[in-house]
Motif scaffolding. Structure first.
Motif, PDB file in Angstrom:
ATOM      1  N   VAL A   1      -7.743  -9.253  -5.874  1.00  0.00           N
ATOM      2  CA  VAL A   1      -8.405  -8.160  -6.432  1.00  0.00           C
ATOM      3  C   VAL A   1      -7.815  -6.790  -6.148  1.00  0.00           C
ATOM      4  CG1 VAL A   1     -10.436  -9.869  -6.516  1.00  0.00           C
ATOM      5  CG2 VAL A   1     -10.081  -8.369  -4.582  1.00  0.00           C
ATOM      6  N   ALA A   2      -8.316  -5.742  -6.673  1.00  0.00           N
ATOM      7  CA  ALA A   2      -7.794  -4.509  -6.739  1.00  0.00           C
ATOM      8  C   ALA A   2      -8.246  -4.131  -5.006  1.00  0.00           C
ATOM      9  CB  ALA A   2      -8.329  -3.367  -7.534  1.00  0.00           C
ATOM     10  N   THR A   3      -7.245  -2.998  -4.682  1.00  0.00           N
ATOM     11  CA  THR A   3      -7.353  -2.971  -3.060  1.00  0.00           C
ATOM     12  C   THR A   3      -8.591  -2.503  -2.822  1.00  0.00           C
ATOM     13  OG1 THR A   3      -6.322  -0.643  -3.626  1.00  0.00           O
ATOM     14  CG2 THR A   3      -4.748  -2.310  -2.615  1.00  0.00           C
ATOM     15  N   GLY A   4      -9.278  -1.561  -3.648  1.00  0.00           N
ATOM     16  CA  GLY A   4     -10.555  -0.943  -3.086  1.00  0.00           C
ATOM     17  C   GLY A   4     -11.657  -2.017  -3.264  1.00  0.00           C
TER      18      GLY A   4
ATOM     19  N   SER B   1       0.859  -1.554  -1.752  1.00  0.00           N
ATOM     20  CA  SER B   1       1.469  -0.400  -2.470  1.00  0.00           C
ATOM     21  C   SER B   1       2.569  -0.937  -3.424  1.00  0.00           C
ATOM     22  CB  SER B   1       2.032   0.620  -1.583  1.00  0.00           C
ATOM     23  OG  SER B   1       3.073   1.450  -2.234  1.00  0.00           O
ATOM     24  N   ALA B   2       2.523  -0.465  -4.581  1.00  0.00           N
ATOM     25  CA  ALA B   2       3.460  -0.866  -5.642  1.00  0.00           C
ATOM     26  C   ALA B   2       5.041  -0.487  -5.172  1.00  0.00           C
ATOM     27  CB  ALA B   2       3.423   0.043  -7.105  1.00  0.00           C
ATOM     28  N   ASP B   3       5.079   0.621  -4.307  1.00  0.00           N
ATOM     29  CA  ASP B   3       6.352   0.814  -3.669  1.00  0.00           C
ATOM     30  C   ASP B   3       7.039  -0.351  -3.005  1.00  0.00           C
ATOM     31  OD1 ASP B   3       6.311   3.584  -4.637  1.00  0.00           O
ATOM     32  OD2 ASP B   3       5.172   4.100  -3.273  1.00  0.00           O
TER      33      ASP B   3
ATOM     34  N   VAL C   1      -0.624  -9.886  -4.299  1.00  0.00           N
ATOM     35  CA  VAL C   1      -0.475  -8.446  -4.977  1.00  0.00           C
ATOM     36  C   VAL C   1      -1.708  -8.141  -5.491  1.00  0.00           C
ATOM     37  CG1 VAL C   1       0.932  -7.304  -6.177  1.00  0.00           C
ATOM     38  CG2 VAL C   1       1.983  -9.469  -5.496  1.00  0.00           C
ATOM     39  N   PRO C   2      -2.385  -7.244  -5.121  1.00  0.00           N
ATOM     40  CA  PRO C   2      -3.790  -6.703  -5.750  1.00  0.00           C
ATOM     41  C   PRO C   2      -3.398  -5.986  -7.114  1.00  0.00           C
ATOM     42  CG  PRO C   2      -3.780  -6.018  -3.403  1.00  0.00           C
ATOM     43  CD  PRO C   2      -2.306  -6.543  -3.910  1.00  0.00           C
ATOM     44  N   LYS C   3      -4.355  -6.296  -7.791  1.00  0.00           N
ATOM     45  CA  LYS C   3      -4.142  -5.784  -9.338  1.00  0.00           C
ATOM     46  C   LYS C   3      -3.747  -4.447  -9.441  1.00  0.00           C
ATOM     47  CE  LYS C   3      -6.482  -6.473 -14.095  1.00  0.00           C
ATOM     48  NZ  LYS C   3      -7.539  -7.313 -14.722  1.00  0.00           N
ATOM     49  N   ASP C   4      -4.388  -3.536  -8.706  1.00  0.00           N
ATOM     50  CA  ASP C   4      -4.271  -2.118  -8.805  1.00  0.00           C
ATOM     51  C   ASP C   4      -2.519  -1.933  -8.367  1.00  0.00           C
ATOM     52  OD1 ASP C   4      -5.130  -2.597  -6.330  1.00  0.00           O
ATOM     53  OD2 ASP C   4      -5.624  -0.721  -5.937  1.00  0.00           O
ATOM     54  N   VAL C   5      -2.237  -2.450  -7.556  1.00  0.00           N
ATOM     55  CA  VAL C   5      -0.893  -2.402  -7.122  1.00  0.00           C
ATOM     56  C   VAL C   5       0.254  -2.865  -8.252  1.00  0.00           C
ATOM     57  CG1 VAL C   5       0.908  -3.287  -5.298  1.00  0.00           C
ATOM     58  CG2 VAL C   5      -1.446  -2.852  -4.505  1.00  0.00           C
TER      59      VAL C   5
ATOM     60  N   GLU D   1       2.047   2.961 -10.775  1.00  0.00           N
ATOM     61  CA  GLU D   1       3.598   3.564 -10.986  1.00  0.00           C
ATOM     62  C   GLU D   1       4.354   3.351  -9.380  1.00  0.00           C
ATOM     63  OE1 GLU D   1       4.995   6.103 -13.786  1.00  0.00           O
ATOM     64  OE2 GLU D   1       4.478   4.588 -15.384  1.00  0.00           O
ATOM     65  N   MET D   2       5.486   3.182  -9.831  1.00  0.00           N
ATOM     66  CA  MET D   2       6.405   3.428  -8.478  1.00  0.00           C
ATOM     67  C   MET D   2       7.998   3.665  -9.087  1.00  0.00           C
ATOM     68  SD  MET D   2       8.759   0.517  -8.623  1.00  0.00           S
ATOM     69  CE  MET D   2       9.059  -0.076  -6.978  1.00  0.00           C
ATOM     70  N   THR D   3       8.623   4.287  -7.922  1.00  0.00           N
ATOM     71  CA  THR D   3      10.239   4.578  -8.391  1.00  0.00           C
ATOM     72  C   THR D   3      10.888   3.219  -8.114  1.00  0.00           C
ATOM     73  OG1 THR D   3       9.858   6.866  -8.105  1.00  0.00           O
ATOM     74  CG2 THR D   3      12.028   6.193  -8.198  1.00  0.00           C
ATOM     75  N   TRP D   4      11.725   2.704  -8.983  1.00  0.00           N
ATOM     76  CA  TRP D   4      12.302   1.540  -8.668  1.00  0.00           C
ATOM     77  C   TRP D   4      13.407   1.730  -7.553  1.00  0.00           C
ATOM     78  CZ3 TRP D   4      12.596  -3.575  -8.712  1.00  0.00           C
ATOM     79  CH2 TRP D   4      13.738  -4.237  -8.566  1.00  0.00           C
ATOM     80  N   TYR D   5      13.498   0.735  -6.600  1.00  0.00           N
ATOM     81  CA  TYR D   5      14.911   0.886  -5.773  1.00  0.00           C
ATOM     82  C   TYR D   5      14.895  -0.753  -5.334  1.00  0.00           C
ATOM     83  CZ  TYR D   5      12.087  -0.260  -1.682  1.00  0.00           C
ATOM     84  OH  TYR D   5      11.183  -0.898  -0.887  1.00  0.00           O
ATOM     85  N   TRP D   6      16.215  -1.348  -5.003  1.00  0.00           N
ATOM     86  CA  TRP D   6      16.397  -2.528  -4.678  1.00  0.00           C
ATOM     87  C   TRP D   6      17.007  -2.506  -3.228  1.00  0.00           C
ATOM     88  CZ3 TRP D   6      14.294  -6.667  -5.521  1.00  0.00           C
ATOM     89  CH2 TRP D   6      15.224  -7.929  -5.191  1.00  0.00           C
TER      90      TRP D   6
END
Lengths: 583, 191
Positions: free
Chosen positions: A102-105, A133-135, A160-164, A168-173
């Motif tokens: 469920v969403a983090t909140g 966090s999506a990051d 992984v929560p739904k809102d995560v 949006e995030m900036t992609w990095y590997w």
């Protein structure tokens, strides 16, 4: 700087980990992750029950050595994944579970389909993580795959929560170094201690009654080739545990097959009489040792295991070696060669080998063929199945009598052709594991041996097999009972049968198979067995279910009664008269 | 399964100083490992350590329930566990804090004050029929104090569980657990 959603990052991360297949079932909280799947190269297999997804991931991992991936939603889906996670943990199967949350909140508010997935799966995963966090998604995925596949393999889980997933995030590997830096407490030791390996080689060169006690760790370490070298070098007999079947060919006279509670009488006895057990990747499971205090009382023990906690957990080793089974065995081979070149010779193993051959001749694992007109013997069906199986056939099994008969009567010739639930003993494992195995090795014929009790637990996945076009073959040994429990009640509860009879009439397995899009065949007499199997082998575009109506009185022998010493094993009734020769 | 035993002062108790990554749920992981494997804990104290992102958990374990070596190895399998040091009680400094509220009327208050003075305890609060005292010191000393106080009627008591560090004198030795040693144990020295 590529911006994307957490869900896109999740799928992209899985692609970066070379995932080609996900077994799963979508639902509310994991919904965002299913959207980018439409554009992904990853094949998703839509299961009928989340437990099926987990076992498919395990079957896939078993035959490929690559981690299986199961993706499901939150709450009940996550709890349905618990059994496969525990199964994978017990059998050290690399597997990654991904659950929606469920969403983090909403976490902690008893929201719809909320459960404490990380808390619930803490003790049935090697590691798990709630991603807040999506990051953090790419790192979480990398860490999950890293931990699942290194050291002692095992299941990991990312929640992984739904809102995560939506944010949006900036992609990095992350780089390998970044992964390592984030895990300062995780440094699996793969290289064995050289002094210990020397010590082990010395013991091997001195032993008069040595045995190689080989477990699933050798398969996990992909060490079949070096095992062959070690055997060729020393001429020592190999015992292959339930988890190690296939690591060494059964056609080799030095392979003694499975030991333990339902192991071959000669194998279990050889272990009892041994003076040196060279344990490569086995864990002295209670099904192997019987009563621990009287297990292999004369044996010194060399124990090779990548998990330090296995050293001394059950049996204190004389030479503990923490390391990867393949790397350690390679070093061991080098040490033995060095000793041999230095003029050190093993004692004459002749007397020991002739004792083993004697036991083997007098106490073969056997059964009595049924009288004409009587129900089929399950062992006969399995032997016929083996005779007619195409080369390279992968066999999966559920749990119970049919599993033990499979391990005892099948002849395994190559590694990664045997998939079963050893540690947890999960009924219903066979069919979904077979589907996962077929996804991993589409070039192979996959036969799922199942009992009627097991079949009814996960048969719905045959719909998955049909709809997803993953043709497997099922050999259902139907004895109308929970056979293994029935056997115990017959032998140890004065034939007081309590809640073990399923039904001789219901369900109609042929109709059921047909309703799921499979070919259904019923076999009731010995002469029908081979033609039915041949027919099944000739059908490769659909799943085939053969129901063998088998003798419900048939029991698995040999047997060591629970809690007893391996010296007290019960041989097949036809061998009881000569039982005292087994010493 | 896991019981927290009332006293950890038996002579052969073992203290594990466990350095962990300070991640959510790390304490639950450690606690549920003890529960899952049936190991008993005498006491447990946790707080951030000197390194950023790390916490130190001091656990006093009951080795009657499992061999210490097995407990240490199982703990080390937790991914968040970075380092485990087994502290020998003879070569460590151990401290604990005790808070106790004792029922005592004005007439007998001086007896508690006297006891507190002997033990160098602090008097934190005084009411008409009760007083609260605190004592910091070696757990054995706290045991003695608690026993004497209990004769007076303890209303509420809270102990922190022990924390410990190796003694500094003559480079006290402690066992440091690393994954690279054959049995997962080697001798190390304190910095």
């Amino acid at each position: 700087m590529t911006r994307m959603t957490g869900a896109q990052a999740l799928i992209k991360s899985l692609e970066m980990e070379n995932v080609d297949t996900i077994f799963g079932l979508p639902g509310g909280c994991i919904l965002p992750a299913y959207d980018p799947l439409l554009e992904s190269s990853i094949r998703h297999v839509l299961v009928r029950h989340e437990q099926g997804a987990g076992h498919m991931a395990e079957g896939y991992a078993h035959v490929t050595g690559r981690p299986g991936v199961a993706m499901v939603t939150s709450g009940p889906a996550a709890t349905n994944l618990v059994t496969p996670l525990m199964d994978a943990y017990m059998d050290s199967i690399p597997m990654v579970g991904i659950t929606g949350q469920v969403a983090t909140g909403a976490i902690g508010t008893d929201a719809f389909q909320e459960c404490d997935t990380v808390g619930i799966t803490r003790s049935c995963t090697k590691h798990n993580e709630l991603v807040m966090s999506a990051d953090d998604i790419p790192m979480a995925v990398r860490v999950a795959f890293h931990i699942a596949t290194t050291g002692r393999p095992g299941p990991t889980l990312i929640d992984v929560p739904k809102d995560v997933l939506e944010n949006e995030m900036t992609w990095y590997w992350p780089s390998d170094d970044e992964v390592k830096a984030s895990l300062p407490g995780y440094r699996p030791n793969t290289k064995g201690h050289p002094r210990m390996i020397k010590e082990a080689a010395k013991l091997i060169m001195q032993a008069e009654r040595p045995l190689l006690y080989v477990g699933g760790g050798m398969l996990k370490a992909r060490a079949a080739e070096v095992l062959r070298e070690l055997v060729d070098l020393t001429g020592i007999h190999v015992v292959t545990t339930l988890m190690a079947r296939g690591v060494f060919p059964d056609s080799d006279p030095l392979n003694l097959g499975m030991p333990g509670m339902h192991g071959n009488a000669y194998t279990t006895t050889a272990m009892q009489q041994s003076d040196l057990l060279i344990n490569l990747g086995a864990r002295f499971d209670d099904r192997i040792t019987g009563r621990v205090g009287s297990f292999a009382p004369h044996a010194k023990v060399i124990h090779v295991d990548i998990d330090p906690a296995e050293q001394g957990k059950v049996r204190k080793p004389d030479v503990p070696i923490v390391g990867d089974c393949r790397l350690v065995t390679e070093e061991l081979v080098k040490e033995i060669i060095a000793l041999q070149e230095g003029g050190v010779a093993q004692p004459d193993l002749g007397p020991w080998k002739s004792r083993i051959s004697g036991w083997r001749e007098q106490f073969p694992t056997t059964y009595e063929q049924s009288e004409p007109g009587n129900a089929l013997k399950p062992q006969f069906c399995l032997e016929q199945l083996r005779e007619l199986a195409p080369e390279g056939t992968i066999l999966t099994s559920g749990v119970g009598q049919h599993q033990m008969w499979s391990s005892l009567h099948w002849k395994f010739e190559e590694p990664y052709t045997w998939v079963n639930s050893g540690g947890l003993g999960t009924m219903g494992f066979s069919i979904p594991a077979a589907i996962g195995a077929k996804m991993g090795r589409p070039d192979r014929t996959v036969w799922a041996v199942d009992g009627d009790g097991c079949f009814q637990m996960t048969a719905q996945e045959l719909v998955t097999a049909t709809v997803e076009r993953i043709p497997i073959k099922v050999a259902l040994l139907n004895n109308s009972y929970l056979g293994m429990v029935r056997q115990w009640q017959e032998m140890f509860y004065d034939e007081r049968y309590s809640e073990v009879y399923l039904s001789t009439e219901y369900p109609d397995y042929v109709k059921w198979a047909e309703s799921m899009g499979c070919v259904g065949i019923r076999v009731e007499s010995p002469e029908e067995v081979a033609p039915a199997i041949e027919k099944a082998n000739s059908i490769n575009d659909r799943t085939v279910v053969i129901e063998f109506r088998t003798d419900s009185n048939e029991k698995v022998f040999p047997m060591v009664p629970a809690g007893r010493s391996n010296d007290d094993l019960l041989v097949h009734p036809t061998q009881t008269a000569i039982r005292d020769r087994l010493a | 399964m896991t019981a927290v035993n009332p006293k950890g002062s038996s002579l052969n108790h073992h203290i594990l100083s466990v350095l962990v990554q300070n991640r959510p749920g790390v304490l639950a992981r450690v606690a549920s490992l003890f529960a899952r494997r049936g190991y008993n804990i005498y006491s447990l104290a946790v707080a951030p350590a000197e390194d950023e992102g790390m916490s130190r958990i001091t656990i006093v374990v009951d080795v009657d329930t499992a061999p210490l070596e097995q407990i240490v190895k199982q703990l080390f399998k937790l991914i968040d566990v970075v380092k485990i040091s087994e502290l020998d009680p003879r070569r460590s400094v151990e401290r604990e804090l005790l808070l106790a509220t004792v029922r005592v009327d004005v007439e007998h208050r001086s007896q508690i004050v006297e006891l507190a003075t002997i033990f160098e305890a602090k008097m934190l609060a005084v009411g008409p029929d009760a007083m609260t005292v605190s004592l910091e010191g070696h757990p054995d000393k706290l045991d003695d104090f608690e026993e004497l106080l209990s004769d007076r009627g303890i209303v509420e008591l809270q102990r922190t569980g022990r924390v410990a560090l190796p003694k500094l004198d003559r480079g006290a030795h402690l066992r440091v657990n690393t994954p690279n040693s054959p049995r997962g144990n080697t001798k190390g020295t304190v910095r």
